[in-house]
Scaffold this motif. Structure first.
Motif, PDB file in Angstrom:
ATOM      1  N   TYR A  24       0.844  -1.189   0.000  1.00  0.00           N
ATOM      2  CA  TYR A  24       0.000   0.000   0.000  1.00  0.00           C
ATOM      3  C   TYR A  24       0.882   1.243   0.000  1.00  0.00           C
ATOM      4  CZ  TYR A  24      -4.130  -2.782   1.272  1.00  0.00           C
ATOM      5  OH  TYR A  24      -5.169  -3.673   1.279  1.00  0.00           O
ATOM      6  N   GLU A  25       0.377   2.302  -0.604  1.00  0.00           N
ATOM      7  CA  GLU A  25       1.090   3.582  -0.613  1.00  0.00           C
ATOM      8  C   GLU A  25       0.336   4.540   0.309  1.00  0.00           C
ATOM      9  OE1 GLU A  25       1.837   7.392  -3.536  1.00  0.00           O
ATOM     10  OE2 GLU A  25       1.328   5.459  -4.440  1.00  0.00           O
ATOM     11  N   LEU A  26       1.001   5.008   1.337  1.00  0.00           N
ATOM     12  CA  LEU A  26       0.379   5.917   2.300  1.00  0.00           C
ATOM     13  C   LEU A  26       0.234   7.307   1.688  1.00  0.00           C
ATOM     14  CD1 LEU A  26      -0.687   6.214   5.203  1.00  0.00           C
ATOM     15  CD2 LEU A  26       1.637   6.867   5.871  1.00  0.00           C
ATOM     16  N   LYS A  27      -0.997   7.822   1.697  1.00  0.00           N
ATOM     17  CA  LYS A  27      -1.283   9.147   1.138  1.00  0.00           C
ATOM     18  C   LYS A  27      -1.467  10.195   2.236  1.00  0.00           C
ATOM     19  CE  LYS A  27      -2.352   9.061  -3.021  1.00  0.00           C
ATOM     20  NZ  LYS A  27      -1.460   9.389  -4.123  1.00  0.00           N
ATOM     21  N   GLU A  28      -2.124   9.794   3.328  1.00  0.00           N
ATOM     22  CA  GLU A  28      -2.496  10.767   4.352  1.00  0.00           C
ATOM     23  C   GLU A  28      -2.767  10.044   5.665  1.00  0.00           C
ATOM     24  OE1 GLU A  28      -3.549  14.861   4.993  1.00  0.00           O
ATOM     25  OE2 GLU A  28      -3.635  14.104   2.942  1.00  0.00           O
ATOM     26  N   THR A  29      -2.450  10.708   6.775  1.00  0.00           N
ATOM     27  CA  THR A  29      -2.808  10.195   8.097  1.00  0.00           C
ATOM     28  C   THR A  29      -3.645  11.240   8.816  1.00  0.00           C
ATOM     29  OG1 THR A  29      -0.804  11.051   9.147  1.00  0.00           O
ATOM     30  CG2 THR A  29      -0.720   8.789   8.306  1.00  0.00           C
ATOM     31  N   ASN A  30      -4.588  10.769   9.596  1.00  0.00           N
ATOM     32  CA  ASN A  30      -5.438  11.625  10.428  1.00  0.00           C
ATOM     33  C   ASN A  30      -6.061  12.782   9.653  1.00  0.00           C
ATOM     34  OD1 ASN A  30      -2.847  10.896  12.529  1.00  0.00           O
ATOM     35  ND2 ASN A  30      -4.885  10.138  12.981  1.00  0.00           N
ATOM     36  N   TYR A  31      -6.652  12.446   8.516  1.00  0.00           N
ATOM     37  CA  TYR A  31      -7.334  13.444   7.690  1.00  0.00           C
ATOM     38  C   TYR A  31      -8.625  13.871   8.395  1.00  0.00           C
ATOM     39  CZ  TYR A  31      -9.987  15.534   3.913  1.00  0.00           C
ATOM     40  OH  TYR A  31     -10.728  16.397   3.145  1.00  0.00           O
ATOM     41  N   ARG A  32      -8.811  15.171   8.550  1.00  0.00           N
ATOM     42  CA  ARG A  32      -9.984  15.697   9.243  1.00  0.00           C
ATOM     43  C   ARG A  32     -10.848  16.537   8.311  1.00  0.00           C
ATOM     44  NH1 ARG A  32     -11.017  15.439  13.632  1.00  0.00           N
ATOM     45  NH2 ARG A  32     -10.185  15.289  15.689  1.00  0.00           N
ATOM     46  N   HIS A  33     -12.147  16.365   8.512  1.00  0.00           N
ATOM     47  CA  HIS A  33     -13.144  17.210   7.850  1.00  0.00           C
ATOM     48  C   HIS A  33     -14.294  17.383   8.837  1.00  0.00           C
ATOM     49  CE1 HIS A  33     -15.697  19.046   4.879  1.00  0.00           C
ATOM     50  NE2 HIS A  33     -16.617  18.129   5.103  1.00  0.00           N
ATOM     51  N   GLY A  34     -14.437  18.583   9.374  1.00  0.00           N
ATOM     52  CA  GLY A  34     -15.459  18.816  10.391  1.00  0.00           C
ATOM     53  C   GLY A  34     -15.180  17.948  11.604  1.00  0.00           C
ATOM     54  N   TYR A  35     -16.188  17.203  12.042  1.00  0.00           N
ATOM     55  CA  TYR A  35     -16.040  16.316  13.197  1.00  0.00           C
ATOM     56  C   TYR A  35     -15.499  14.943  12.819  1.00  0.00           C
ATOM     57  CZ  TYR A  35     -18.793  19.731  15.741  1.00  0.00           C
ATOM     58  OH  TYR A  35     -19.233  20.885  16.325  1.00  0.00           O
ATOM     59  N   ALA A  36     -15.302  14.711  11.555  1.00  0.00           N
ATOM     60  CA  ALA A  36     -14.889  13.395  11.082  1.00  0.00           C
ATOM     61  C   ALA A  36     -13.377  13.323  10.926  1.00  0.00           C
ATOM     62  CB  ALA A  36     -15.561  13.088   9.746  1.00  0.00           C
ATOM     63  N   GLU A  37     -12.856  12.137  11.193  1.00  0.00           N
ATOM     64  CA  GLU A  37     -11.436  11.883  10.978  1.00  0.00           C
ATOM     65  C   GLU A  37     -11.262  10.507  10.349  1.00  0.00           C
ATOM     66  OE1 GLU A  37      -7.159  11.626  13.307  1.00  0.00           O
ATOM     67  OE2 GLU A  37      -8.998  11.530  14.475  1.00  0.00           O
ATOM     68  N   ILE A  38     -10.372  10.452   9.381  1.00  0.00           N
ATOM     69  CA  ILE A  38      -9.992   9.179   8.771  1.00  0.00           C
ATOM     70  C   ILE A  38      -8.563   8.901   9.216  1.00  0.00           C
ATOM     71  CG2 ILE A  38      -9.633   7.903   6.633  1.00  0.00           C
ATOM     72  CD1 ILE A  38     -11.658   9.848   5.331  1.00  0.00           C
ATOM     73  N   ASP A  39      -8.358   7.750   9.832  1.00  0.00           N
ATOM     74  CA  ASP A  39      -7.037   7.432  10.382  1.00  0.00           C
ATOM     75  C   ASP A  39      -5.972   7.344   9.307  1.00  0.00           C
ATOM     76  OD1 ASP A  39      -8.066   7.316  13.004  1.00  0.00           O
ATOM     77  OD2 ASP A  39      -8.562   5.193  12.787  1.00  0.00           O
ATOM     78  N   LEU A  40      -6.243   6.565   8.266  1.00  0.00           N
ATOM     79  CA  LEU A  40      -5.261   6.358   7.200  1.00  0.00           C
ATOM     80  C   LEU A  40      -5.944   6.410   5.840  1.00  0.00           C
ATOM     81  CD1 LEU A  40      -3.458   3.186   8.652  1.00  0.00           C
ATOM     82  CD2 LEU A  40      -2.726   5.567   8.907  1.00  0.00           C
ATOM     83  N   ILE A  41      -5.293   7.046   4.896  1.00  0.00           N
ATOM     84  CA  ILE A  41      -5.735   7.013   3.507  1.00  0.00           C
ATOM     85  C   ILE A  41      -4.553   6.488   2.701  1.00  0.00           C
ATOM     86  CG2 ILE A  41      -6.602   8.324   1.535  1.00  0.00           C
ATOM     87  CD1 ILE A  41      -7.692  10.396   3.572  1.00  0.00           C
ATOM     88  N   LEU A  42      -4.816   5.415   1.964  1.00  0.00           N
ATOM     89  CA  LEU A  42      -3.764   4.766   1.200  1.00  0.00           C
ATOM     90  C   LEU A  42      -4.253   4.471  -0.208  1.00  0.00           C
ATOM     91  CD1 LEU A  42      -4.049   2.974   4.202  1.00  0.00           C
ATOM     92  CD2 LEU A  42      -1.659   2.804   3.577  1.00  0.00           C
ATOM     93  N   GLU A  43      -3.307   4.185  -1.087  1.00  0.00           N
ATOM     94  CA  GLU A  43      -3.652   3.743  -2.428  1.00  0.00           C
ATOM     95  C   GLU A  43      -3.099   2.338  -2.608  1.00  0.00           C
ATOM     96  OE1 GLU A  43      -3.071   5.083  -7.090  1.00  0.00           O
ATOM     97  OE2 GLU A  43      -2.704   6.544  -5.508  1.00  0.00           O
ATOM     98  N   HIS A  44      -3.929   1.472  -3.211  1.00  0.00           N
ATOM     99  CA  HIS A  44      -3.504   0.089  -3.426  1.00  0.00           C
ATOM    100  C   HIS A  44      -4.201  -0.468  -4.655  1.00  0.00           C
ATOM    101  CE1 HIS A  44      -3.323  -4.318  -2.313  1.00  0.00           C
ATOM    102  NE2 HIS A  44      -2.070  -3.947  -2.278  1.00  0.00           N
ATOM    103  N   ARG A  45      -3.423  -0.875  -5.629  1.00  0.00           N
ATOM    104  CA  ARG A  45      -3.941  -1.495  -6.854  1.00  0.00           C
ATOM    105  C   ARG A  45      -5.044  -0.668  -7.502  1.00  0.00           C
ATOM    106  NH1 ARG A  45      -4.045  -7.709  -4.662  1.00  0.00           N
ATOM    107  NH2 ARG A  45      -1.801  -7.923  -4.544  1.00  0.00           N
TER     108      ARG A  45
END
Length: 118
Positions: free
Chosen positions: A24-45
């Motif tokens: 996997y290729e790591l794109k972003e960690t702890n991405y926030r939008h308003g009250y929401a957070e995504i721990d990891l954003i990755l690209e794979h295949r």
């Protein structure tokens, strides 16, 4: 910072390293939008993968995937929509959960649930 926050951040780093080791290729960690957070954003295949990481020091109270409720899922999807818009992503996406488990001996194990929800 509270100990559970430190454990959570460490689990996210361990999960990111583990996923990167699987291609996997790591794109972003702890991405926030308003009250929401995504721990990891990755690209794979060719997929953009949004990952919720849950840490557990045992399974006595349940498995990690059981702690991602419908409210949390909706917040992750909302943040993912914003990320997709900002990055102008045009390909497929997926939502995963990675459970990070530490046993009594300190051994860390992972459980990866691909396409866990939408």
């Amino acid at each position: 910072m509270a100990e559970h926050n430190d454990s959570g951040r460490l689990a996210e780093q361990l999960a990111a390293d583990w996923l990167v080791s699987k291609g996997y290729e790591l794109k972003e960690t702890n991405y926030r939008h308003g009250y929401a957070e995504i721990d990891l954003i990755l690209e794979h295949r060719g997929l953009l993968v949004f990952v919720e990481v849950k840490f557990r020091s045992g399974t006595g109270f349940g498995y990690a995937e059981e702690f991602v409720d419908s409210v949390k899922k909706k917040l992750i999807v909302k943040a993912a929509d914003q990320y997709i818009f900002e990055s102008d992503w045009k390909k497929d996406i997926r939502f995963d959960i990675v459970g990070v488990y530490k046993d009594r001996e300190g051994t860390v194990r992972f459980r990866h649930f691909e396409d866990a929800f939408y």
